[in-house]
Write an enzyme that holds these catalytic residues in place. Structure first.
Site, PDB file in Angstrom:
ATOM      1  N   LYS A   1       0.835  -1.193   0.079  1.00  0.00           N
ATOM      2  CA  LYS A   1      -0.073  -0.091   0.052  1.00  0.00           C
ATOM      3  C   LYS A   1       0.894   1.442   0.126  1.00  0.00           C
ATOM      4  O   LYS A   1       0.471   2.311  -1.018  1.00  0.00           O
ATOM      5  CB  LYS A   1      -0.867   0.041   1.284  1.00  0.00           C
ATOM      6  CG  LYS A   1      -1.980   1.124   1.404  1.00  0.00           C
ATOM      7  CD  LYS A   1      -3.092   0.706   2.162  1.00  0.00           C
ATOM      8  CE  LYS A   1      -2.971   0.457   3.425  1.00  0.00           C
ATOM      9  NZ  LYS A   1      -2.640   1.789   4.372  1.00  0.00           N
TER      10      LYS A   1
ATOM     11  N   ASP B   1       1.874  -1.291  11.912  1.00  0.00           N
ATOM     12  CA  ASP B   1       0.361  -1.581  11.428  1.00  0.00           C
ATOM     13  C   ASP B   1       0.161  -2.997  11.712  1.00  0.00           C
ATOM     14  O   ASP B   1      -0.946  -3.677  11.573  1.00  0.00           O
ATOM     15  CB  ASP B   1       0.311  -1.501   9.941  1.00  0.00           C
ATOM     16  CG  ASP B   1       0.307  -0.261   9.521  1.00  0.00           C
ATOM     17  OD1 ASP B   1      -0.105   0.787  10.071  1.00  0.00           O
ATOM     18  OD2 ASP B   1       1.015   0.118   8.353  1.00  0.00           O
TER      19      ASP B   1
ATOM     20  N   ARG C   1      -6.564   2.196  17.704  1.00  0.00           N
ATOM     21  CA  ARG C   1      -6.131   0.707  17.643  1.00  0.00           C
ATOM     22  C   ARG C   1      -5.751  -0.105  18.984  1.00  0.00           C
ATOM     23  O   ARG C   1      -5.739  -1.415  19.139  1.00  0.00           O
ATOM     24  CB  ARG C   1      -4.978   0.441  16.606  1.00  0.00           C
ATOM     25  CG  ARG C   1      -5.591   0.428  15.248  1.00  0.00           C
ATOM     26  CD  ARG C   1      -4.737  -0.256  14.244  1.00  0.00           C
ATOM     27  NE  ARG C   1      -5.017  -0.005  12.816  1.00  0.00           N
ATOM     28  CZ  ARG C   1      -4.514   0.100  11.823  1.00  0.00           C
ATOM     29  NH1 ARG C   1      -3.210   0.011  11.652  1.00  0.00           N
ATOM     30  NH2 ARG C   1      -4.882   0.199  10.593  1.00  0.00           N
TER      31      ARG C   1
ATOM     32  N   ARG D   1      -7.962  -3.214   9.576  1.00  0.00           N
ATOM     33  CA  ARG D   1      -6.695  -4.560  10.138  1.00  0.00           C
ATOM     34  C   ARG D   1      -7.151  -4.868  11.462  1.00  0.00           C
ATOM     35  O   ARG D   1      -7.078  -6.063  11.929  1.00  0.00           O
ATOM     36  CB  ARG D   1      -5.585  -3.637  10.437  1.00  0.00           C
ATOM     37  CG  ARG D   1      -4.791  -3.233   9.218  1.00  0.00           C
ATOM     38  CD  ARG D   1      -3.314  -2.843   9.457  1.00  0.00           C
ATOM     39  NE  ARG D   1      -2.650  -1.843   8.425  1.00  0.00           N
ATOM     40  CZ  ARG D   1      -2.457  -2.369   7.089  1.00  0.00           C
ATOM     41  NH1 ARG D   1      -2.485  -3.680   6.791  1.00  0.00           N
ATOM     42  NH2 ARG D   1      -1.992  -1.484   6.363  1.00  0.00           N
TER      43      ARG D   1
HETATM   44  C1  S3P Z   1       2.653   4.643   6.160  1.00  0.00           C
HETATM   45  C2  S3P Z   1       3.161   5.021   7.376  1.00  0.00           C
HETATM   46  C3  S3P Z   1       2.657   4.709   8.768  1.00  0.00           C
HETATM   47  C4  S3P Z   1       1.671   3.533   8.561  1.00  0.00           C
HETATM   48  C5  S3P Z   1       0.474   3.461   7.364  1.00  0.00           C
HETATM   49  C6  S3P Z   1       1.441   3.709   6.147  1.00  0.00           C
HETATM   50  C7  S3P Z   1       3.316   5.257   5.037  1.00  0.00           C
HETATM   51  O1  S3P Z   1       1.916   5.758   9.242  1.00  0.00           O
HETATM   52  O2  S3P Z   1       0.787   3.330   9.685  1.00  0.00           O
HETATM   53  O3  S3P Z   1       0.049   2.503   7.423  1.00  0.00           O
HETATM   54  O4  S3P Z   1       2.864   4.712   3.716  1.00  0.00           O
HETATM   55  O5  S3P Z   1       4.035   6.068   5.056  1.00  0.00           O
HETATM   56  P1  S3P Z   1       2.529   6.839  10.262  1.00  0.00           P
HETATM   57  O6  S3P Z   1       3.558   7.663   9.355  1.00  0.00           O
HETATM   58  O7  S3P Z   1       1.631   7.714  10.664  1.00  0.00           O
HETATM   59  O8  S3P Z   1       3.109   5.898  11.377  1.00  0.00           O
END
Ligand code: S3P
Length: 447
Positions: free
Chosen positions: A28, A326, A357, A401
């Site tokens: 993602k 995550d 969460r 999730r």
């Molecule tokens: C992500 C960073 C994370 C993660 C999210 C995707 C990213 O978030 O939890 O699912 O793609 O940079 P945070 O930067 O808020 O920790």
């Protein structure tokens, strides 16, 4: 804003081992970035393995609304005809980022240094999430943000005409904040300098280089200092998106929890800033072999072969959190089935995800008869080694999730586990239920 009707799902104890090959969808984080960098590059970027979950489709739609041409071929290859840095055009309507914090925050970075006006919103979950962590530092580019109370969506932005480069120490470990600032720095002269207190996923840095930007990364204690040379010419580049380790986590833990299982997960991304869960499961005694390690599109990738078997409790230090941020809900499900007391430290950031969460994970366990405590920002899970009772109805709070973690837990509990709404699974893992059932799970839609 409306969304699809709730989709309750039930997961019953697996009657036999899970088996076969489960191809998890594209990463993602990398998928969002491939579309965004493609839109800012000159020329046509081709993307294979793109995640076509709803979160990423929101980014594709936003890039189109900003003037990039985004199409896909029947074979699943995506093509982005980029506008070049500074070349995006004013969107005619509100940009709806759905459930995706990554899409919303990274887009704030892009918009802040384009001289245009834009309005952004999202679904009920995203509208509750903090945006000040990006809009506050981005204001120093010269952009003007107006948002709801607490800096929440919907927000409006007037991007800077002659943007200034940023120099900022990110107060929380967040790849989204870091990436938003780097994206802003692309259309500012001089050097944008971002310091992070702990190393977080570096897909933006890798992809910036892949598209021809000059990025310097220095290690500073547990963190890093990233310097980006502004106003590069980004050249279109092909991107092969690896399987998402955060999605692989669900069939992986499912296979561990059902005795006798053996499941192969091909082509999973193994960026060391994403693999904290694999390390933790290894410490718990899990049998996860990595085969055929290789590099694809600048990211390490391998095939995981998982063999089911008993797990023991573990202590997970807070310093590991950024590399598995995550994965705590699914780790909690694994810990509930392990023998002994698992302690997960330093989970403050979990409170600002798609749901709170920390609370949602604890509730997921306790409603299924697992003893769990929250002490400050830590979670303590008491496993007995026996299958947890189950039988609970889990509130998913618009969080994909939480839904998937509950359904995986249901494969191991004595009684079935229900979730109130599995619709949000499509944001990151379209096809989750059918893939799991093809491997031997028994997840069904409520009649
Ligand atoms: C992500 C960073 C994370 C993660 C999210 C995707 C990213 O978030 O939890 O699912 O793609 O940079 P945070 O930067 O808020 O920790």
């Amino acid at each position: 804003m409306s969304h699809a009707p709730a989709r309750p799902l039930t997961s019953a104890r697996a009657t036999g081992p899970l088996h076969g090959t489960v191809a998890v969808p594209g990463d993602k984080s990398i998928s969002h970035r491939a579309l965004m960098f493609g839109a800012l590059a000159v020329g046509e970027t081709r993307i294979t393995g793109l995640l076509t979950g709803e979160d990423v489709l929101r980014t594709a739609a936003a890039m189109r609304a900003l003037g990039a041409e985004v199409t896909h071929d029947p074979d699943g290859t995506w093509r982005v005809a980029g506008r070049g840095i500074g070349g995006l055009t004013e969107p005619e309507d509100v940009l709806d980022m759905g459930n995706s914090g990554t899409a919303a925050r990274l887009l704030c970075g892009i918009l802040s240094t384009h001289p245009l006006f834009a309005v952004m919103t999202g679904d009920g979950s995203l509208r509750r999430r903090p945006m000040k962590r990006v809009t506050d530092p981005l204001t120093a580019t010269g952009a003007v943000f107006m948002a709801r109370e607490g800096g929440r969506l919907p927000l409006a932005v007037q991007g800077a005409r002659d943007a200034l480069p940023l120099e900022y120490r990110v107060p929380v470990p967040s790849a989204q904040v870091k990436s938003a600032l780097l994206l802003a720095g692309l259309n500012a002269p001089g050097i944008t300098r971002v310091e992070e207190p702990e190393a977080t996923r570096d897909h933006s840095e890798n992809m910036l280089r892949h598209f021809g930007a000059s990025v310097r990364v220095d290690v500073a204690g547990a963190g890093r200092i990233i310097e980006l040379q502004g106003q590069p010419e980004l050249r279109a580049a092909d991107v092969a998106v690896p399987g998402d380790p955060s999605s692989a986590a669900f069939p992986l833990v499912a296979a561990l929890l059902v005795p006798g299982s053996q499941v192969t997960l091909p082509g999973v991304g193994l960026n060391p800033l994403r693999t904290g869960l694999f390390l933790t499961l290894n410490e718990m005694g899990a049998q996860v072999a990595i085969r055929n390690q290789r590099t694809e599109g600048g990211e390490p990738v391998g095939d995981l072969v998982v063999t089911g078997g008993p797990l023991k409790a573990v202590d997970v230090p807070g310093a590991r959190a950024p590399s598995m941020i995550d994965e705590y809900p699914i780790l909690a499900a694994a810990a509930a089935c392990a023998t002994g007391t698992t302690r997960l430290f330093g989970l403050k950031e979990l409170r600002v995800k798609e749901s709170d969460r920390l609370s949602a994970t604890a509730a997921l366990l306790s409603v299924n008869g697992v003893k769990v405590d929250i002490e400050g920002d830590d979670m303590i899970i008491h496993g007995t080694g026996a299958p947890p009772p189950g039988g609970g109805l889990v509130a998913t709070h618009m969080d994909h999730r939480i839904a998937m973690s509950a359904l995986v837990l249901g494969l191991a509990t004595r009684d079935p586990v229900r979730v109130d709404d599995g619709a949000f699974i499509d944001t990151s893992f379209p096809g989750f239920v059918s893939l799991m059932n093809a491997a031997g799970a028994a997840i069904s839609a409520d009649a």
